[in-house]
Design an enzyme around this catalytic site. Structure first.
Site, short mmCIF file in Angstrom:
data_model
loop_
_atom_site.label_atom_id
_atom_site.label_comp_id
_atom_site.label_asym_id
_atom_site.label_seq_id
_atom_site.Cartn_x
_atom_site.Cartn_y
_atom_site.Cartn_z
N LYS A 116 -1.67 0.00 8.65
CA LYS A 116 -2.26 -0.01 7.30
C LYS A 116 -3.42 -1.00 7.17
O LYS A 116 -4.36 -0.77 6.41
CB LYS A 116 -1.18 -0.37 6.27
CG LYS A 116 -0.09 0.66 6.12
CD LYS A 116 0.77 0.24 4.96
CE LYS A 116 1.96 1.10 4.74
NZ LYS A 116 2.59 0.82 3.44
N GLY A 165 8.33 2.94 1.34
CA GLY A 165 8.64 1.91 0.35
C GLY A 165 9.25 0.67 0.97
O GLY A 165 9.61 -0.27 0.25
N GLU A 200 -2.22 -8.51 0.27
CA GLU A 200 -3.16 -7.89 -0.67
C GLU A 200 -2.78 -8.25 -2.10
O GLU A 200 -1.65 -8.66 -2.39
CB GLU A 200 -3.27 -6.37 -0.47
CG GLU A 200 -2.09 -5.56 -0.87
CD GLU A 200 -2.24 -4.07 -0.56
OE1 GLU A 200 -3.05 -3.68 0.29
OE2 GLU A 200 -1.52 -3.29 -1.19
N LYS A 201 -3.73 -8.09 -2.99
CA LYS A 201 -3.51 -8.36 -4.41
C LYS A 201 -2.43 -7.41 -4.93
O LYS A 201 -2.45 -6.22 -4.62
CB LYS A 201 -4.84 -8.12 -5.14
CG LYS A 201 -4.76 -8.20 -6.63
CD LYS A 201 -4.96 -9.63 -7.09
CE LYS A 201 -4.65 -9.78 -8.57
NZ LYS A 201 -4.09 -11.10 -8.88
N GLU A 275 -4.00 7.76 -0.51
CA GLU A 275 -3.30 7.20 -1.67
C GLU A 275 -4.12 6.09 -2.33
O GLU A 275 -4.66 5.22 -1.64
CB GLU A 275 -1.94 6.63 -1.25
CG GLU A 275 -1.01 7.69 -0.70
CD GLU A 275 0.42 7.19 -0.49
OE1 GLU A 275 1.33 8.03 -0.51
OE2 GLU A 275 0.62 5.99 -0.29
N GLU A 288 -3.39 3.44 1.25
CA GLU A 288 -3.06 3.91 2.60
C GLU A 288 -3.27 5.41 2.70
O GLU A 288 -3.41 6.09 1.68
CB GLU A 288 -1.61 3.56 2.97
CG GLU A 288 -0.59 4.30 2.15
CD GLU A 288 0.78 4.33 2.82
OE1 GLU A 288 0.90 4.04 4.03
OE2 GLU A 288 1.76 4.67 2.14
N ARG A 292 0.35 13.30 7.44
CA ARG A 292 1.35 14.36 7.62
C ARG A 292 1.41 15.21 6.36
O ARG A 292 0.76 14.89 5.37
CB ARG A 292 2.72 13.72 7.84
CG ARG A 292 3.07 12.80 6.68
CD ARG A 292 4.48 12.30 6.72
NE ARG A 292 4.61 10.98 6.12
CZ ARG A 292 4.65 10.71 4.83
NH1 ARG A 292 4.57 11.69 3.95
NH2 ARG A 292 4.75 9.47 4.39
P1 ADP Z 1 4.78 3.17 1.67
O1 ADP Z 1 3.99 3.57 2.86
O2 ADP Z 1 6.00 2.39 2.01
O3 ADP Z 1 5.04 4.32 0.72
P2 ADP Z 1 2.57 2.25 -0.03
O4 ADP Z 1 1.54 1.31 0.45
O5 ADP Z 1 2.21 3.70 -0.14
O6 ADP Z 1 3.89 2.10 0.89
O7 ADP Z 1 3.11 1.77 -1.43
C1 ADP Z 1 4.22 2.34 -2.07
C2 ADP Z 1 4.26 1.92 -3.53
O8 ADP Z 1 4.31 0.49 -3.62
C3 ADP Z 1 3.02 2.30 -4.33
O9 ADP Z 1 3.08 3.61 -4.81
C4 ADP Z 1 3.07 1.29 -5.45
O10 ADP Z 1 4.03 1.63 -6.42
C5 ADP Z 1 3.56 0.05 -4.73
N1 ADP Z 1 2.41 -0.76 -4.26
C6 ADP Z 1 1.85 -0.74 -3.01
N2 ADP Z 1 0.81 -1.59 -2.93
C7 ADP Z 1 0.70 -2.17 -4.15
C8 ADP Z 1 -0.18 -3.17 -4.73
N3 ADP Z 1 -1.13 -3.75 -4.00
N4 ADP Z 1 0.00 -3.51 -6.02
C9 ADP Z 1 0.99 -2.94 -6.76
N5 ADP Z 1 1.85 -2.02 -6.28
C10 ADP Z 1 1.72 -1.64 -5.00
#
Ligand code: ADP
Length: 454
Positions: A116, A165, A200-201, A275, A288, A292
């Site tokens: 990522k 998640g 990250e923020k 996303e 990210e 797939r």
């Molecule tokens: P995964 O690959 O585990 O699904 P993601 O990076 O897609 O992880 O993030 C999953 C969820 O986590 C997002 O849909 C969001 O709800 C939360 N999230 C991820 N990054 C952030 C962020 N920087 N700030 C707030 N919420 C986040």
């Protein structure tokens, strides 16, 4: 075109691929673990082959077993579905070496997006807005402290290899950072075998909006619009819809264009999802890319009429995309509820025997499932047993159709997430389209919530 495709998966997604292959006149091979001998995917495929014991690591994640099965049965391509080996660059490479087509992106794309932190760097370089944070993995706690101070608290520590998640920690203040950093590293190593993390923020209550894209081997990339996936618990999606109630046509065009440019910048091929998080001010940031077919691809199929699995197969076979961007028409609204075998309040998985399984159809309803009456939900695999999708001319009709379907659904023998979905669909904020990724907190009996309630 391929003559025979091996499906390296199980459950509803294996059936979904079998359906596409049957419609295209392609023979199918099911692989299964000892726990899945009586599963529908084994029954529906033209051929089947056992690849190992119940544990996924011994069967569905076993690359040599999957490749041997393809060689023994003479399959000329492998569709990995989602989960399991779907994002494995190693499987894609072995396929290449064995002259078997991997129905998915190139190993290079899989490696880039599978990390990522690297993916974010590539997107930043391509001019895509990304969430502020570290340039790549942060090797020391001190570096993490420095980045966190620069971007401002709260921050998120994420595993570069994270997914589903898992592998992320919210940090509210400098005092919490050290512990969170070390825990995240440890968890990442245990879950994904890679301990790298980045910072990250953390956006407060954003919306999760993702764009479905398709790219062929002739340089064409299109997007199929967005999916709103903000209804989540513990960062895992529960309910998805398309289009998003939050996007205007102008925003859709703009973000869709960015997603296509992002895919073009990395010469992305096959199906993928870019996303983004959308903040309260309408600013969006790439988080990210998923390399797939997504669980929630069906809502996009309902509103565009494009069969994403068939497109994936055609792309892998070297054909051109069947549609240009200008030919993709969005119509109506679709919602998907993921029905999990779990306790609706605690979300604890609830495997067992389903004695009665009956989901009514009717206008606008699509049910993707491998479950049926007297089937066993195995404790070895994911707890999702069905995806119920409702399509309507507009969002309200889709909601009404979903509600009546859930009300008339009968699943006996195990507990499911159906009551949770009924609560969501009755919620006035959900119905008004007013929600973000914090929406589910109101339904979660977390200690913090109980404390404030008292
Ligand atoms: P995964 O690959 O585990 O699904 P993601 O990076 O897609 O992880 O993030 C999953 C969820 O986590 C997002 O849909 C969001 O709800 C939360 N999230 C991820 N990054 C952030 C962020 N920087 N700030 C707030 N919420 C986040």
């Amino acid at each position: 075109m391929f003559k025979k495709i091996l499906i390296a998966n199980r459950g509803e997604i294996a059936l979904r691929v079998i359906y596409a292959c049957r419609e295209m006149g392609i023979k199918t091979v099911a692989v299964y673990s000892e726990a899945d001998e009586n599963s529908l995917h084994v029954r529906f495929a033209d051929e089947d082959i056992c690849i190992g014991p119940a544990r996924a690591i011994d069967s569905y994640l076993n690359v040599p077993a999957v490749i041997s099965a393809a060689e023994i049965t003479g399959a000329d391509a492998i569709h990995p579905g989602y989960g399991f080996l779907s994002e494995s660059a190693y499987l894609a490479e072995v396929c290449e070496a064995c002259h078997i087509k991997f129905i998915g992106p190139s190993p290079q794309n899989l490696r880039l997006m599978g990390d990522k932190a690297r993916a974010k760097r590539a997107m930043r370089k391509a001019g895509v807005p990304v969430i502020p944070g570290s340039e790549g993995p942060v090797e020391t706690e001190e570096k993490a402290q420095k980045v966190a101070k620069e971007v401002g608290y709260p921050v998120l520590i994420k595993a570069t290899a994270g997914g589903g998640g898992r592998g992320m920690r919210i940090v509210a203040s400098p005092a919490e950072l050290g512990h969170a950093y070390r825990t995240c590293q440890r968890e990442a190593e245990a879950a994904f075998g890679v301990r790298d993390v980045y910072v990250e923020k953390y956006l407060e209550s954003p919306r999760h909006i993702e764009f479905q894209i398709l790219g062929d081997h002739h340089g064409s990339v299109v997007h199929l619009g967005e999916r709103e996936c903000s209804i989540q618990r513990r960062h895992q999606k529960l309910l998805e819809e398309s289009p998003s109630p939050a996007l205007s046509d102008k925003m859709r065009r703009k973000m869709g264009h960015i997603a296509v440019e992002a895919a073009e910048a990395v010469q992305y091929t096959n199906a993928g999802t870019f996303e983004f998080l959308l903040d309260k001010d309408g600013k969006y940031y790439f988080i990210e890319a998923n390399t797939r077919l997504q669980v929630e691809h069906g809502v996009t199929e309902l509103v565009t009429g494009v069969d994403i699995v068939k497109e994936q197969i055609r792309i892998a076979a070297g054909e051109r995309l069947s549609l240009k961007q200008s030919e993709i028409v969005f119509s109506g609204h679709a919602i998907e509820c993921r029905v999990n075998a779990e306790c609706p309040d605690s979300f604890v998985p609830c495997p067992g025997i389903i004695h009665v399984f009956s989901v009514p159809g009717g206008p606008g309803i699509r049910v993707d499932t491998a479950a049926h009456s007297e089937c066993t939900v195995s404790p070895y695999y994911d707890s999702m047993i069905a995806k119920i999708m409702a399509y309507g001319h507009d969002r309200q009709e889709a909601i009404q159709r979903m509600r009546r379907t859930l009300d008339l659904t009968v699943i006996e023998g195990i507990k499911t997430s159906v009551p949770m979905h009924q609560r969501i669909l009755a919620d006035p904020d959900f119905c008004a389209g007013r929600f973000n990724t914090s929406f589910m907190e109101r339904y979660l009996p977390t200690p913090a919530r109980l404390a404030t309630a008292v």
